[in-house]
Motif scaffolding. Structure first.
Motif, PDB file in Angstrom:
ATOM      1  N   HIS A   1      15.990  -4.784  -6.247  1.00 63.05           N
ATOM      2  CA  HIS A   1      14.778  -4.135  -5.741  1.00 63.05           C
ATOM      3  C   HIS A   1      14.379  -4.660  -4.359  1.00 63.05           C
ATOM      4  O   HIS A   1      13.207  -4.596  -3.988  1.00 63.05           O
ATOM      5  CB  HIS A   1      13.613  -4.360  -6.707  1.00 63.05           C
ATOM      6  CG  HIS A   1      13.791  -3.704  -8.041  1.00 63.05           C
ATOM      7  ND1 HIS A   1      14.092  -2.375  -8.186  1.00 63.05           N
ATOM      8  CD2 HIS A   1      13.715  -4.212  -9.306  1.00 63.05           C
ATOM      9  CE1 HIS A   1      14.183  -2.072  -9.479  1.00 63.05           C
ATOM     10  NE2 HIS A   1      13.972  -3.167 -10.176  1.00 63.05           N
ATOM     11  N   VAL A   2      15.332  -5.160  -3.616  1.00 59.60           N
ATOM     12  CA  VAL A   2      15.005  -5.813  -2.355  1.00 59.60           C
ATOM     13  C   VAL A   2      14.271  -4.883  -1.388  1.00 59.60           C
ATOM     14  O   VAL A   2      13.503  -5.337  -0.521  1.00 59.60           O
ATOM     15  CB  VAL A   2      16.278  -6.396  -1.705  1.00 59.60           C
ATOM     16  CG1 VAL A   2      17.201  -5.285  -1.217  1.00 59.60           C
ATOM     17  CG2 VAL A   2      15.925  -7.361  -0.586  1.00 59.60           C
ATOM     18  N   GLU A   3      14.458  -3.570  -1.535  1.00 57.45           N
ATOM     19  CA  GLU A   3      13.780  -2.652  -0.616  1.00 57.45           C
ATOM     20  C   GLU A   3      12.260  -2.707  -0.771  1.00 57.45           C
ATOM     21  O   GLU A   3      11.523  -2.296   0.135  1.00 57.45           O
ATOM     22  CB  GLU A   3      14.289  -1.221  -0.831  1.00 57.45           C
ATOM     23  CG  GLU A   3      13.851  -0.554  -2.125  1.00 57.45           C
ATOM     24  CD  GLU A   3      14.767  -0.855  -3.299  1.00 57.45           C
ATOM     25  OE1 GLU A   3      14.644  -0.167  -4.337  1.00 57.45           O
ATOM     26  OE2 GLU A   3      15.607  -1.773  -3.181  1.00 57.45           O
ATOM     27  N   TYR A   4      11.793  -3.207  -1.907  1.00 58.38           N
ATOM     28  CA  TYR A   4      10.344  -3.308  -2.114  1.00 58.38           C
ATOM     29  C   TYR A   4       9.726  -4.458  -1.330  1.00 58.38           C
ATOM     30  O   TYR A   4       8.504  -4.592  -1.300  1.00 58.38           O
ATOM     31  CB  TYR A   4      10.035  -3.454  -3.605  1.00 58.38           C
ATOM     32  CG  TYR A   4      10.127  -2.148  -4.359  1.00 58.38           C
ATOM     33  CD1 TYR A   4       8.994  -1.409  -4.650  1.00 58.38           C
ATOM     34  CD2 TYR A   4      11.361  -1.645  -4.758  1.00 58.38           C
ATOM     35  CE1 TYR A   4       9.077  -0.199  -5.326  1.00 58.38           C
ATOM     36  CE2 TYR A   4      11.457  -0.442  -5.435  1.00 58.38           C
ATOM     37  CZ  TYR A   4      10.315   0.282  -5.716  1.00 58.38           C
ATOM     38  OH  TYR A   4      10.404   1.471  -6.381  1.00 58.38           O
ATOM     39  N   ARG A   5      10.556  -5.285  -0.702  1.00 61.22           N
ATOM     40  CA  ARG A   5      10.039  -6.326   0.192  1.00 61.22           C
ATOM     41  C   ARG A   5       9.786  -5.781   1.593  1.00 61.22           C
ATOM     42  O   ARG A   5       9.119  -6.427   2.400  1.00 61.22           O
ATOM     43  CB  ARG A   5      11.029  -7.494   0.271  1.00 61.22           C
ATOM     44  CG  ARG A   5      11.164  -8.285  -1.020  1.00 61.22           C
ATOM     45  CD  ARG A   5      12.107  -9.465  -0.877  1.00 61.22           C
ATOM     46  NE  ARG A   5      11.649 -10.437   0.117  1.00 61.22           N
ATOM     47  CZ  ARG A   5      12.235 -11.606   0.348  1.00 61.22           C
ATOM     48  NH1 ARG A   5      13.338 -11.929  -0.319  1.00 61.22           N
ATOM     49  NH2 ARG A   5      11.768 -12.435   1.256  1.00 61.22           N
ATOM     50  N   ARG A   6      10.315  -4.628   1.869  1.00 60.39           N
ATOM     51  CA  ARG A   6      10.236  -4.070   3.219  1.00 60.39           C
ATOM     52  C   ARG A   6       8.820  -3.612   3.549  1.00 60.39           C
ATOM     53  O   ARG A   6       8.208  -2.872   2.792  1.00 60.39           O
ATOM     54  CB  ARG A   6      11.199  -2.885   3.346  1.00 60.39           C
ATOM     55  CG  ARG A   6      11.138  -2.163   4.681  1.00 60.39           C
ATOM     56  CD  ARG A   6      12.093  -0.992   4.749  1.00 60.39           C
ATOM     57  NE  ARG A   6      11.835   0.038   3.749  1.00 60.39           N
ATOM     58  CZ  ARG A   6      10.867   0.964   3.862  1.00 60.39           C
ATOM     59  NH1 ARG A   6      10.053   0.953   4.914  1.00 60.39           N
ATOM     60  NH2 ARG A   6      10.713   1.865   2.909  1.00 60.39           N
TER      61      ARG A   6
ATOM     62  N   ASN B   1       0.809  -1.220   0.000  1.00 63.29           N
ATOM     63  CA  ASN B   1       0.000   0.000   0.000  1.00 63.29           C
ATOM     64  C   ASN B   1       0.843   1.270   0.000  1.00 63.29           C
ATOM     65  O   ASN B   1       0.540   2.235  -0.705  1.00 63.29           O
ATOM     66  CB  ASN B   1      -0.919   0.030   1.229  1.00 63.29           C
ATOM     67  CG  ASN B   1      -1.873  -1.133   1.251  1.00 63.29           C
ATOM     68  OD1 ASN B   1      -2.281  -1.620   0.211  1.00 63.29           O
ATOM     69  ND2 ASN B   1      -2.226  -1.580   2.434  1.00 63.29           N
ATOM     70  N   HIS B   2       1.888   1.269   0.790  1.00 55.85           N
ATOM     71  CA  HIS B   2       2.678   2.508   0.875  1.00 55.85           C
ATOM     72  C   HIS B   2       3.431   2.767  -0.427  1.00 55.85           C
ATOM     73  O   HIS B   2       3.626   3.926  -0.803  1.00 55.85           O
ATOM     74  CB  HIS B   2       3.618   2.480   2.077  1.00 55.85           C
ATOM     75  CG  HIS B   2       4.736   1.499   2.005  1.00 55.85           C
ATOM     76  ND1 HIS B   2       4.542   0.133   2.000  1.00 55.85           N
ATOM     77  CD2 HIS B   2       6.101   1.679   1.941  1.00 55.85           C
ATOM     78  CE1 HIS B   2       5.713  -0.482   1.950  1.00 55.85           C
ATOM     79  NE2 HIS B   2       6.673   0.437   1.911  1.00 55.85           N
ATOM     80  N   ARG B   3       3.827   1.709  -1.122  1.00 54.57           N
ATOM     81  CA  ARG B   3       4.494   1.900  -2.407  1.00 54.57           C
ATOM     82  C   ARG B   3       3.514   2.407  -3.461  1.00 54.57           C
ATOM     83  O   ARG B   3       3.858   3.255  -4.297  1.00 54.57           O
ATOM     84  CB  ARG B   3       5.131   0.587  -2.862  1.00 54.57           C
ATOM     85  CG  ARG B   3       6.306   0.139  -2.008  1.00 54.57           C
ATOM     86  CD  ARG B   3       7.486   1.070  -2.160  1.00 54.57           C
ATOM     87  NE  ARG B   3       8.656   0.566  -1.424  1.00 54.57           N
ATOM     88  CZ  ARG B   3       9.819   1.175  -1.374  1.00 54.57           C
ATOM     89  NH1 ARG B   3       9.984   2.326  -2.015  1.00 54.57           N
ATOM     90  NH2 ARG B   3      10.831   0.678  -0.693  1.00 54.57           N
TER      91      ARG B   3
ATOM     92  N   ILE C   1       1.347   7.091  -6.499  1.00 53.20           N
ATOM     93  CA  ILE C   1       0.231   8.006  -6.757  1.00 53.20           C
ATOM     94  C   ILE C   1       0.639   9.445  -6.461  1.00 53.20           C
ATOM     95  O   ILE C   1       0.396  10.356  -7.267  1.00 53.20           O
ATOM     96  CB  ILE C   1      -0.993   7.605  -5.920  1.00 53.20           C
ATOM     97  CG1 ILE C   1      -1.593   6.295  -6.439  1.00 53.20           C
ATOM     98  CG2 ILE C   1      -2.051   8.713  -5.931  1.00 53.20           C
ATOM     99  CD1 ILE C   1      -2.688   5.726  -5.554  1.00 53.20           C
ATOM    100  N   ASP C   2       1.265   9.663  -5.312  1.00 53.09           N
ATOM    101  CA  ASP C   2       1.676  11.024  -4.935  1.00 53.09           C
ATOM    102  C   ASP C   2       2.646  11.601  -5.961  1.00 53.09           C
ATOM    103  O   ASP C   2       2.530  12.778  -6.354  1.00 53.09           O
ATOM    104  CB  ASP C   2       2.319  11.008  -3.548  1.00 53.09           C
ATOM    105  CG  ASP C   2       1.325  10.684  -2.440  1.00 53.09           C
ATOM    106  OD1 ASP C   2       0.107  10.787  -2.687  1.00 53.09           O
ATOM    107  OD2 ASP C   2       1.776  10.298  -1.339  1.00 53.09           O
TER     108      ASP C   2
END
Length: 510
Positions: A490-495, A455-457, A462-463
């Protein structure tokens, strides 16, 4: 990336300005009786501009992506230009919204441009969402904001990459206009592609008007389009009901296995085709809890994660009620056949859901106690607020005979000993199956995604898009299009989100 073509020369660009995309339409729904829809053209927008084009999907549809990327293509995708063969219509339907029946909903801000036969021979709808007011708009403006359009684009692509039936987006187009929700927002149009847009609410629309002939016409249409084998059955309409029941049971099970919450499972959002449709206040869970709700308007948790199977059955009961006049010579016979079809729902759901849970924890076959073992893990995850996606993914990294490999999954639990207790019987169960550890780990990686559209990604994309920056969208699309790959870059997208990044509520586009 799914992005517009880069025309490198002035000469090429000048030629492309007049290169109109060709759509080979074959519009079966528009051949149904006129009271099934309202004929209405899209309302032109001020300044159509292609934001993103799904080029692989365009290829599947047999469309020229380069032509779609021109100003002429953007004009069609925004609704400013009607291509040859299109027959724009707004479809009529009703629906139960939060269990309250609304007799006339319909496409209030969406228009079915037409239907194509794709390269695989499948009939696909081309649907413009945010295309202007229609006969069903009521007090709505008929438009869409960029935020919900982007969310639907991303989540549809993520769902498709996860292998879950879904509508998809061919394009998102800027309108050069503002729309008014809680605040002023950037306007956009989503070009949606679907196997079909007939909904449970479409059947309800005619059934509640006692228009049995229309219900029969619609059922015959659906059978011909989606379930031709049903036409040969002894009871074609009962066979149709059984097929729709099975599709919905499996779809909802698949949602739950990846932590997805649809958020607004009204009957007008249940596609007869079995696709995920109408991404509004939907979300993938971060920290697991079965009663999780994201929708800003679901105040009582009707559509929470763990309520989705029950609501699916409720929705299908409304479909069965709509078909009753076609199911038997008298009411008792019709109801018996409806119940027989609905009785298949629980078994179909459990087969897909519990089979999926076994696969997620690395079990090759079904044995007594497996369901309890999987449910015990879910209970411990809920109590510990373990991340749904990361827990299952890191569980697949565990070696059956090396407790030291447990560190990544133990880290998902506030108290790692809670996992340790569960891991004892789990390891015993793994030892009972003749399967190499490496094979089991590979099988777990194939069903437990590393990446979801968190959701935050999505909100960050969107922002940024509202400020004219589409780079975060492109990165997110790249990541979620390969959900089972490791993607170390892209490992940060697992956070999971930090406390200040948590998105607690999602919203309908209207």
């Amino acid at each position: 990336m799914n992005s517009p073509s880069d025309h490198s020369s002035i000469e090429r660009h000048a030629l492309d300005r007049t290169r109109a995309p060709v759509f080979r339409f074959d519009n079966s729904y528009a051949r149904l009786p006129e009271h099934f829809y309202a004929r209405v053209p899209p309302t032109p927008v001020a300044e159509p501009g292609l934001l993103r084009l799904n080029r692989p999907l365009a290829e599947q549809l047999g469309l020229d992506a380069d032509a779609l990327s021109t100003p002429a293509g953007a004009a069609i995708l925004a609704g400013n230009r009607i291509p040859d063969g299109a027959e724009p219509i707004a479809m009529a339907y009703a629906g139960h919204q939060y269990a309250q029946f609304v007799p006339s909903l319909g496409d209030g801000r969406a228009i079915l441009l037409g239907e194509l036969i794709d390269r695989a021979g499948r009939r696909r709808d081309i649907h413009l969402k945010g295309a202007g007011r229609t006969a069903f708009s009521r007090m709505g403006d008929g438009r869409a904001a960029l935020g919900p359009v982007l969310r639907e684009y991303v989540l549809g692509e993520a769902m498709a990459a996860l292998g879950i039936p879904t509508t998809r987006a061919l394009a998102m187009v800027a309108t050069g206009e503002e729309v008014y929700r809680e605040r002023i927002e950037v306007g956009a149009v989503l070009v949606r592609v679907a196997a079909g847009h007939v909904r449970v609410g479409t059947f309800e629309y005619f059934a509640r008007r006692n228009d049995t002939e229309a219900v029969k016409t619609l059922a015959d249409y659906v059978i011909a389009r989606h379930d031709p084998d049903c036409a040969e059955a002894e009871q074609p309409y009962q066979a149709l009901l059984e097929q729709v029941v099975a599709r919905q049971a499996e779809l909802i099970a698949q949602w739950m296995l990846v932590g997805f919450i649809h958020g607004v499972m009204n009957t007008d959002n249940v596609a007869i085709s079995g696709e995920t449709i109408d991404y509004g206040p939907c979300a993938f869970m971060d920290a697991f809890h079965p009663q999780t709700v994201y929708s800003s308007i679901d105040h009582f948790g009707r559509y929470a994660w763990d309520q989705q199977p029950r609501i699916g059955y409720w929705n299908l009961t409304q479909f069965a009620n709509s078909l009753l006049p076609l199911l038997g010579a008298d009411e008792d016979e019709a109801r018996q056949r409806a119940r027989a079809a609905l009785d298949r729902y629980g078994k179909a759901f459990e087969r897909r859901y519990y089979g999926g849970l076994r696969a997620k924890i690395g079990l090759l076959d079904a044995r007594a106690g497996d369901e309890d073992l999987a449910l015990d893990l879910l209970g411990r995850m809920a109590a510990q607020q373990a991340d749904f996606t990361n827990t299952f993914r890191t569980l697949g990294e565990v070696s059956a005979d090396d407790p030291a490999s447990d560190a990544p999954v133990r880290a998902q639990f506030a108290d790692p000993s809670v996992f340790d207790q569960w891991a004892v019987p789990w390891r015993e169960r793994l030892a009972s199956q003749a399967r190499p550890d490496s094979e089991r780990q590979a099988a777990m990686r194939a069903v437990n995604p590393a990446y979801i559209p968190r959701n935050h990604r999505v909100q960050q994309a969107i922002d940024a898009a509202n400020d004219g920056d589409l780079a975060p969208l492109d990165r997110l699309l790249e990541v979620v299009s390969r959900p089972f790959a490791e993607q170390p870059e892209h490992v940060e997208y697992r956070r999971p989100p930090r406390p200040d990044e948590v998105v607690e509520r999602t919203f309908c586009g209207t």
